[in-house]
Design a protein around this motif. Structure first.
Motif, mmCIF file in Angstrom:
data_model
loop_
_atom_site.group_PDB
_atom_site.id
_atom_site.type_symbol
_atom_site.label_atom_id
_atom_site.label_comp_id
_atom_site.label_asym_id
_atom_site.label_seq_id
_atom_site.Cartn_x
_atom_site.Cartn_y
_atom_site.Cartn_z
ATOM 1 N N ASP A 141 46.036 76.654 41.876
ATOM 2 C CA ASP A 141 47.139 76.145 41.059
ATOM 3 C C ASP A 141 48.290 75.655 41.939
ATOM 4 N N LEU A 142 48.569 76.394 43.015
ATOM 5 C CA LEU A 142 49.647 75.990 43.918
ATOM 6 C C LEU A 142 49.302 74.679 44.632
ATOM 7 N N ALA A 143 48.040 74.534 45.037
ATOM 8 C CA ALA A 143 47.621 73.279 45.673
ATOM 9 C C ALA A 143 47.760 72.107 44.704
ATOM 10 N N ALA A 144 47.373 72.338 43.446
ATOM 11 C CA ALA A 144 47.516 71.284 42.432
ATOM 12 C C ALA A 144 48.979 70.941 42.200
ATOM 13 N N GLU A 182 54.965 64.293 54.773
ATOM 14 C CA GLU A 182 54.232 65.287 55.545
ATOM 15 C C GLU A 182 54.451 66.698 54.999
ATOM 16 N N MET A 183 55.671 66.993 54.540
ATOM 17 C CA MET A 183 55.950 68.291 53.928
ATOM 18 C C MET A 183 55.029 68.544 52.740
ATOM 19 N N GLU A 184 54.907 67.557 51.864
ATOM 20 C CA GLU A 184 54.067 67.723 50.683
ATOM 21 C C GLU A 184 52.596 67.820 51.067
ATOM 22 N N ARG A 185 52.181 67.004 52.040
ATOM 23 C CA ARG A 185 50.782 67.047 52.476
ATOM 24 C C ARG A 185 50.441 68.401 53.090
ATOM 25 N N GLU A 186 51.329 68.906 53.957
ATOM 26 C CA GLU A 186 51.076 70.184 54.608
ATOM 27 C C GLU A 186 51.009 71.326 53.592
ATOM 28 N N ALA A 187 51.943 71.335 52.646
ATOM 29 C CA ALA A 187 51.963 72.403 51.654
ATOM 30 C C ALA A 187 50.695 72.384 50.812
ATOM 31 N N ALA A 236 50.085 68.663 44.958
ATOM 32 C CA ALA A 236 49.578 67.311 44.707
ATOM 33 C C ALA A 236 50.413 66.634 43.638
ATOM 34 N N GLY A 237 50.832 67.416 42.632
ATOM 35 C CA GLY A 237 51.716 66.872 41.606
ATOM 36 C C GLY A 237 53.043 66.437 42.157
ATOM 37 N N HIS A 238 53.534 67.165 43.186
ATOM 38 C CA HIS A 238 54.787 66.766 43.839
ATOM 39 C C HIS A 238 54.655 65.371 44.434
ATOM 40 N N ARG A 239 53.521 65.108 45.074
ATOM 41 C CA ARG A 239 53.330 63.792 45.690
ATOM 42 C C ARG A 239 53.306 62.700 44.626
ATOM 43 N N ALA A 244 47.756 71.026 51.578
ATOM 44 C CA ALA A 244 46.594 71.357 52.404
ATOM 45 C C ALA A 244 46.528 72.849 52.705
ATOM 46 N N PHE A 245 47.679 73.457 52.935
ATOM 47 C CA PHE A 245 47.706 74.883 53.246
ATOM 48 C C PHE A 245 47.209 75.710 52.065
ATOM 49 N N TYR A 246 47.729 75.433 50.875
ATOM 50 C CA TYR A 246 47.313 76.182 49.704
ATOM 51 C C TYR A 246 45.833 75.944 49.395
ATOM 52 N N ALA A 247 45.368 74.688 49.539
ATOM 53 C CA ALA A 247 43.962 74.396 49.264
ATOM 54 C C ALA A 247 43.056 75.120 50.255
ATOM 55 N N ARG A 248 43.435 75.127 51.523
ATOM 56 C CA ARG A 248 42.644 75.810 52.547
ATOM 57 C C ARG A 248 42.627 77.319 52.301
ATOM 58 N N ALA A 249 43.783 77.860 51.942
ATOM 59 C CA ALA A 249 43.858 79.296 51.656
ATOM 60 C C ALA A 249 43.014 79.652 50.439
ATOM 61 N N ALA A 250 43.015 78.789 49.417
ATOM 62 C CA ALA A 250 42.217 79.051 48.216
ATOM 63 C C ALA A 250 40.732 79.077 48.537
#
Length: 325
Positions: free
Chosen positions: A139-142, A112-117, A145-148, A119-125
């Motif tokens: 780039d932060l959203a990507a 959930e931590m990775e999903r939230e992070a 996703a790389g973390h997952r 999603a937040f960056y993608a929404r902000a972008a």
């Protein structure tokens, strides 16, 4: 709160430098959380601990990349900006609550931590007006996703089927020892031991109010006694049964519930309606205990049912005979 800020900042009001500073502090926080997870799991679940160690190293690598980017664009001084300074930013569970999390909860929370992070960056972008800011947030959203993907790869490396089965079995065993076993003992004691005083009072007085008060007192008293006895009997260090406080609470609560189950029907003012209802509740309680024994304690259901129902029937009969004598 940051000195000079009258309230939490809105994400859309942050500069590109501040967004980068927020990303750096977030990566640092997440790496620390993963290391705490790893330390929490290391003794009982070494394979999962290795996964979280790897995830923490991945967060460290991203943080170093972000710091290098900040140095190139804005210099050495990174603004102090953290999650709690920004309205709507995803929160993290306080550190002191980690000790109370089980294996599956920790796994789920990390995902959930990775999903939230991400999603937040993608929404902000998607809402960013400045092209450079949008690119940075993308780039932060990507990266999230790389973390997952990294977490999945680490899980496949360390958590092969046998290791996961072993850890799942250990987690189930710990759950049974800490919660199910003490709770079942409490439920059995509360359900069976209070039968005699409740039904003896009922048949001796045929007064539902008095019977309810006796049942309430017996249930609460038994719950307090059983809870303290369980907590004081074993600190869990040698037996591996877990926190004595958790076991004591489980035992005390279930003892009280077991007694209240057939005391509450005596809130019904009509004696025979209350008594018949209480008898039905007792029947359900005893069969529920037999099912729990079969489900979690690996006791054959028919044997568990015979033991529990026979014992309950004898105590019930004793109460009726004493009260009606």
């Amino acid at each position: 709160m940051i000195p000079g800020f009258s309230s939490r900042r809105r994400f859309n009001d942050l500069s590109e430098q501040e967004v980068l500073a927020l990303a750096i502090s977030s990566e640092e926080d997440d790496a620390r959380i993963y290391r705490l997870y790893a330390e929490r799991l290391r003794e009982g679940y070494p394979a999962s601990a290795a996964v979280f160690d790897g995830m923490a190293e991945e967060e460290d690598d991203h943080r170093r990349q972000l710091i290098a980017l900040h140095r190139d664009r804005f210099g050495e001084v990174i603004p102090l900006l953290r999650r709690e300074h920004v309205a709507g930013f995803h929160a993290r569970r306080p550190v002191w609550l980690i000790e109370n999390l089980g294996l599956e909860t920790i796994r789920a929370q990390a995902a959930e931590m990775e999903r939230e992070a991400g999603a937040f960056y993608a929404r902000a972008a998607a809402h960013a007006r400045d092209a450079a800011t949008r690119a940075l947030l993308g780039d932060l959203a990507a990266a999230e996703a790389g973390h997952r993907d990294t977490a999945q790869a680490l899980a496949e490396e360390y958590l092969h089927d046998e290791a996961r089965d072993d850890e799942d079995h250990a987690a189930r065993r710990q759950f049974v020892l800490t919660y199910v076993q003490p709770g079942l003992a409490g439920l059995m004691d509360g359900s069976v031991s209070t039968l005699a005083p409740i039904f003896a009072t009922a048949f001796a007085t045929q007064d539902t109010h008095t019977t309810f008060l006796v049942g309430l007192a017996a249930s609460v008293g038994a719950g307090i006694s059983m809870g303290f006895t369980e907590a004081a009997s074993d600190d869990g260090q040698l037996s591996g049964r877990g926190s004595p406080i958790k076991r004591g609470i489980a035992t005390g609560m279930m003892t009280t519930v077991g007694g209240l189950g057939h005391a509450l029907p005596y809130l019904i003012p009509h004696f025979w309606a209350a008594t018949i209802t209480a008898i039905i509740v007792v029947f359900i309680e005893l069969w529920a205990i037999a099912w729990i024994q079969s489900r979690y304690m690996d006791t054959p259901f028919l044997r568990a049912a015979f033991q529990v129902v026979l014992g309950g029937a004898l105590v019930f009969a004793a109460g009726v005979l004493i009260g009606g004598g």
